[in-house]
Design a protein around this motif. Structure first.
Motif, PDB file in Angstrom:
ATOM      1  N   GLN A  57       0.941   9.290   8.829  1.00  0.00           N
ATOM      2  CA  GLN A  57       1.494   8.965   7.524  1.00  0.00           C
ATOM      3  C   GLN A  57       2.841   9.654   7.307  1.00  0.00           C
ATOM      4  O   GLN A  57       3.738   9.075   6.694  1.00  0.00           O
ATOM      5  CB  GLN A  57       0.529   9.341   6.402  1.00  0.00           C
ATOM      6  N   ASP A  61       6.129   7.662   6.244  1.00  0.00           N
ATOM      7  CA  ASP A  61       6.872   8.058   5.039  1.00  0.00           C
ATOM      8  C   ASP A  61       8.346   8.311   5.363  1.00  0.00           C
ATOM      9  O   ASP A  61       9.223   8.000   4.556  1.00  0.00           O
ATOM     10  CB  ASP A  61       6.253   9.301   4.404  1.00  0.00           C
ATOM     11  N   ASP A  83      -6.668   6.164   6.360  1.00  0.00           N
ATOM     12  CA  ASP A  83      -6.221   5.533   5.110  1.00  0.00           C
ATOM     13  C   ASP A  83      -4.691   5.445   5.096  1.00  0.00           C
ATOM     14  O   ASP A  83      -4.042   5.674   4.080  1.00  0.00           O
ATOM     15  CB  ASP A  83      -6.731   6.301   3.881  1.00  0.00           C
ATOM     16  N   ASP A  85      -0.984   4.077   5.042  1.00  0.00           N
ATOM     17  CA  ASP A  85      -0.364   3.037   4.237  1.00  0.00           C
ATOM     18  C   ASP A  85       1.050   2.751   4.747  1.00  0.00           C
ATOM     19  O   ASP A  85       1.881   3.655   4.807  1.00  0.00           O
ATOM     20  CB  ASP A  85      -0.312   3.524   2.782  1.00  0.00           C
ATOM     21  N   LYS A  87       3.172   1.121   3.189  1.00  0.00           N
ATOM     22  CA  LYS A  87       4.011   1.145   1.978  1.00  0.00           C
ATOM     23  C   LYS A  87       5.017  -0.007   1.940  1.00  0.00           C
ATOM     24  O   LYS A  87       6.126   0.130   1.456  1.00  0.00           O
ATOM     25  CB  LYS A  87       4.714   2.491   1.834  1.00  0.00           C
ATOM     26  N   PHE A 122      -6.033   1.846   8.565  1.00  0.00           N
ATOM     27  CA  PHE A 122      -4.818   1.462   7.846  1.00  0.00           C
ATOM     28  C   PHE A 122      -5.203   0.676   6.603  1.00  0.00           C
ATOM     29  O   PHE A 122      -6.187  -0.048   6.589  1.00  0.00           O
ATOM     30  CB  PHE A 122      -3.910   0.612   8.737  1.00  0.00           C
ATOM     31  N   TYR A 123      -4.412   0.833   5.577  1.00  0.00           N
ATOM     32  CA  TYR A 123      -4.601   0.124   4.327  1.00  0.00           C
ATOM     33  C   TYR A 123      -3.345  -0.707   4.116  1.00  0.00           C
ATOM     34  O   TYR A 123      -2.308  -0.187   3.710  1.00  0.00           O
ATOM     35  CB  TYR A 123      -4.820   1.136   3.201  1.00  0.00           C
ATOM     36  N   ILE A 124      -3.439  -1.994   4.455  1.00  0.00           N
ATOM     37  CA  ILE A 124      -2.300  -2.903   4.368  1.00  0.00           C
ATOM     38  C   ILE A 124      -2.426  -3.659   3.047  1.00  0.00           C
ATOM     39  O   ILE A 124      -3.245  -4.565   2.919  1.00  0.00           O
ATOM     40  CB  ILE A 124      -2.289  -3.891   5.561  1.00  0.00           C
ATOM     41  N   HIS A 125      -1.617  -3.264   2.052  1.00  0.00           N
ATOM     42  CA  HIS A 125      -1.798  -3.825   0.715  1.00  0.00           C
ATOM     43  C   HIS A 125      -0.527  -3.817  -0.126  1.00  0.00           C
ATOM     44  O   HIS A 125      -0.567  -4.109  -1.331  1.00  0.00           O
ATOM     45  CB  HIS A 125      -2.883  -3.046  -0.031  1.00  0.00           C
ATOM     46  N   SER A 126       0.589  -3.495   0.466  1.00  0.00           N
ATOM     47  CA  SER A 126       1.816  -3.307  -0.322  1.00  0.00           C
ATOM     48  C   SER A 126       2.871  -4.366  -0.042  1.00  0.00           C
ATOM     49  O   SER A 126       4.056  -4.070  -0.021  1.00  0.00           O
ATOM     50  CB  SER A 126       2.392  -1.915  -0.030  1.00  0.00           C
ATOM     51  N   GLU A 128       3.315  -6.082   2.826  1.00  0.00           N
ATOM     52  CA  GLU A 128       3.821  -6.115   4.193  1.00  0.00           C
ATOM     53  C   GLU A 128       3.973  -7.564   4.638  1.00  0.00           C
ATOM     54  O   GLU A 128       3.237  -8.443   4.201  1.00  0.00           O
ATOM     55  CB  GLU A 128       2.863  -5.379   5.142  1.00  0.00           C
ATOM     56  N   SER A 132       6.073  -6.192   9.699  1.00  0.00           N
ATOM     57  CA  SER A 132       5.293  -4.948   9.791  1.00  0.00           C
ATOM     58  C   SER A 132       4.353  -5.106  10.978  1.00  0.00           C
ATOM     59  O   SER A 132       3.508  -5.996  10.986  1.00  0.00           O
ATOM     60  CB  SER A 132       4.482  -4.730   8.511  1.00  0.00           C
TER      61      SER A 132
END
Length: 144
Positions: A57, A61, A83, A85, A87, A122-126, A128, A132
């Motif tokens: 992460q 970032d 978890d 992200d 982003k 991974f949390y793919i929710h933004s 992408e 990505s």
């Protein structure tokens, strides 16, 4: 033990994938005072080959659009290594050799999740897009 081998690419054929800087992640870097502990870092940690990040992460970032995050073989656990992200960034996150099954099997994200304490890789929710990219990793013990 459940394993998920990620050899897929979220960058679809024909899509434009950006080329940018390369950031490195190593769970056991030579200059890291807390090997395999993502909470204890090399004071000069900057994502370079000499001073890689120890949490995935952190590298995401620090990444800018079009950058590539290379995860060296090892087992990644704990905060910053589950978890994860994207982003919404159009970046590539990959193992060192996504086409080699042995390297993929040796590059592990262990989410340490249980039904009582679920974690995912991974949390793919933004938002992408096909720019990505995620490939060349083994994700295990994830629940989500």
């Amino acid at each position: 033990m459940r394993h998920l081998f990620v050899i897929l690419s979220l960058c679809l054929a024909g899509a434009v994938c950006f080329a940018g800087a390369t950031l490195y992640v190593d769970d056991n870097a030579p200059n890291d005072p807390g090997p395999r502990d993502s909470l204890v870092s090399d004071p000069a940690e900057d994502g370079s080959e000499a001073h890689p990040f120890d949490a995935i992460q952190q590298a995401i970032d620090a990444a800018a659009n079009g950058d590539e995050v290379i995860i060296l073989p090892g087992t990644y656990t704990g905060p910053g290594n589950r978890d994860i992200d994207f982003k919404g960034k159009p970046i590539t996150v990959r193992g060192t050799n996504p086409e080699d099954p042995n390297t993929v099997a040796a590059t592990i994200i262990d989410c340490q999740g249980t039904q009582a304490d679920p974690h995912r890789g991974f949390y793919i929710h933004s938002g992408e897009t096909e720019s990505s990219v995620l490939k060349g990793l083994t994700i295990r013990n994830g629940y989500g």
